[in-house]
Design an enzyme around this catalytic site. Structure first.
Site, mmCIF file in Angstrom:
data_model
loop_
_atom_site.group_PDB
_atom_site.id
_atom_site.type_symbol
_atom_site.label_atom_id
_atom_site.label_comp_id
_atom_site.label_asym_id
_atom_site.label_seq_id
_atom_site.Cartn_x
_atom_site.Cartn_y
_atom_site.Cartn_z
ATOM 1 C CG ASN A 177 -1.754 1.170 1.279
ATOM 2 O OD1 ASN A 177 -2.114 2.137 0.020
ATOM 3 N ND2 ASN A 177 -2.306 1.082 2.773
ATOM 4 C CE LYS A 237 -0.204 3.378 4.691
ATOM 5 N NZ LYS A 237 -0.126 3.177 5.875
ATOM 6 C CD GLU A 268 -3.288 5.723 6.322
ATOM 7 O OE1 GLU A 268 -2.912 5.642 5.123
ATOM 8 O OE2 GLU A 268 -2.220 4.760 7.415
ATOM 9 N N GLY A 285 2.404 2.056 10.976
ATOM 10 C CA GLY A 285 2.981 3.159 11.024
ATOM 11 C C GLY A 285 4.326 3.158 12.226
#
Ligand code: PGA
Length: 255
Positions: free
Chosen positions: A9, A11, A97, A172
């Site tokens: 991912n 992001k 998120e 994260g």
């Protein structure tokens, strides 16, 4: 046996130039891992390029988000229909998120899952508890609600859906779940899916773990009986790190 799925991912990272370099780098090696579903999820501006470059390779391409409507006045959004039209095979749905920064509800996420399935795009439905929820002992009820509401009225084959367990506190942060913590929730998710669908469905569906996965810890996670792969953020952004993830998963794809 469930085929492991290792997904990157990206992001909101990489430019056209650096993203293209990364895709080329991955293409050189990814074909050595035919027993793993290798997936990259770049930002939407890179999807078309990623799909055209990786045609005829072992790399699959997914989006990070979609809107349930086919088209219309939704500034800044991209629809599942558009993703399908591009040739996008997967779409991450309900990432933490999106849930927490963009306030997405289980009901809205459910619409996205439906739209993806209608367009034959495989949704990767993300679920996971916050630190507060874990501390207050509500992890399992939170996950149960996310599954029940996210999958409401969803009727599909287990190969058309992937679940990702991503504890919010692990994303994260470098604070990866222990293999046992992850396995416990994965087993719970499988049990829930047995109730929502059938025992066969729950045995066939793939459940990925996500949250601070890196080349050093992936093996201990993926060796757990109910963990079928990883959804990786930070450690997917460079070629060497992503290839290491595939290397360390290889044994579990063969055995
Ligand atoms: P991380 O992100 O690997 O950087 O923790 C995972 C994710 O958000 O999917």
């Amino acid at each position: 046996m469930r085929k492991p799925i290792i997904a990157g991912n990206w992001k909101m990272n990489h430019t056209l130039e650096t993203g293209t370099q990364l895709i080329h780098g991955l293409m050189e090696t990814a074909d050595q891992f035919p027993h793993i579903d290798t997936l990259i999820c770049p930002p939407s501006f890179l999807l078309e390029r990623a799909i055209s470059l990786t045609q005829n390779t072992n790399i699959k391409v997914g989006a990070q988000n979609c809107h349930p409507e086919k088209k219309g006045a939704f500034t800044g959004e991209i629809s599942a229909n558009m993703l399908a039209n591009l040739g996008c095979q997967f779409c991450i749905v309900g990432h933490s998120e999106r849930r927490h920064i963009f306030n997405e509800s289980n009901a809205f996420i459910n619409q996205k899952v439906q739209a993806c399935l209608q367009e034959k795009v495989i949704p990767i439905l993300c679920v996971g508890e916050t630190q507060n929820e874990r501390d207050s002992g509500t992890t399992f009820s939170v996950i149960q609600a996310q599954l029940q509401e996210g999958l409401r009225n969803i009727d599909c084959h287990p190969t058309q859906l992937v679940i990702a367990y991503e504890p919010v506190w692990a994303i994260g942060t470098g604070n990866v779940a222990t293999p046992q913590q992850a396995q416990d929730v994965h087993a719970f998710i499988r049990e829930q899916l047995k109730g929502l669908y059938t025992p066969e469905f729950s045995q066939a569906i793939r459940i990925q773990y996500g949250g601070s996965v890196n080349p050093e810890n992936i093996e201990n996670l993926i060796s757990q009986s109910d963990i079928d792969g990883a959804l990786v953020g930070g450690a997917c952004l460079t070629r060497d790190s992503f290839i290491q993830l595939l290397h360390h998963s290889q044994a579990y794809a063969l055995g």
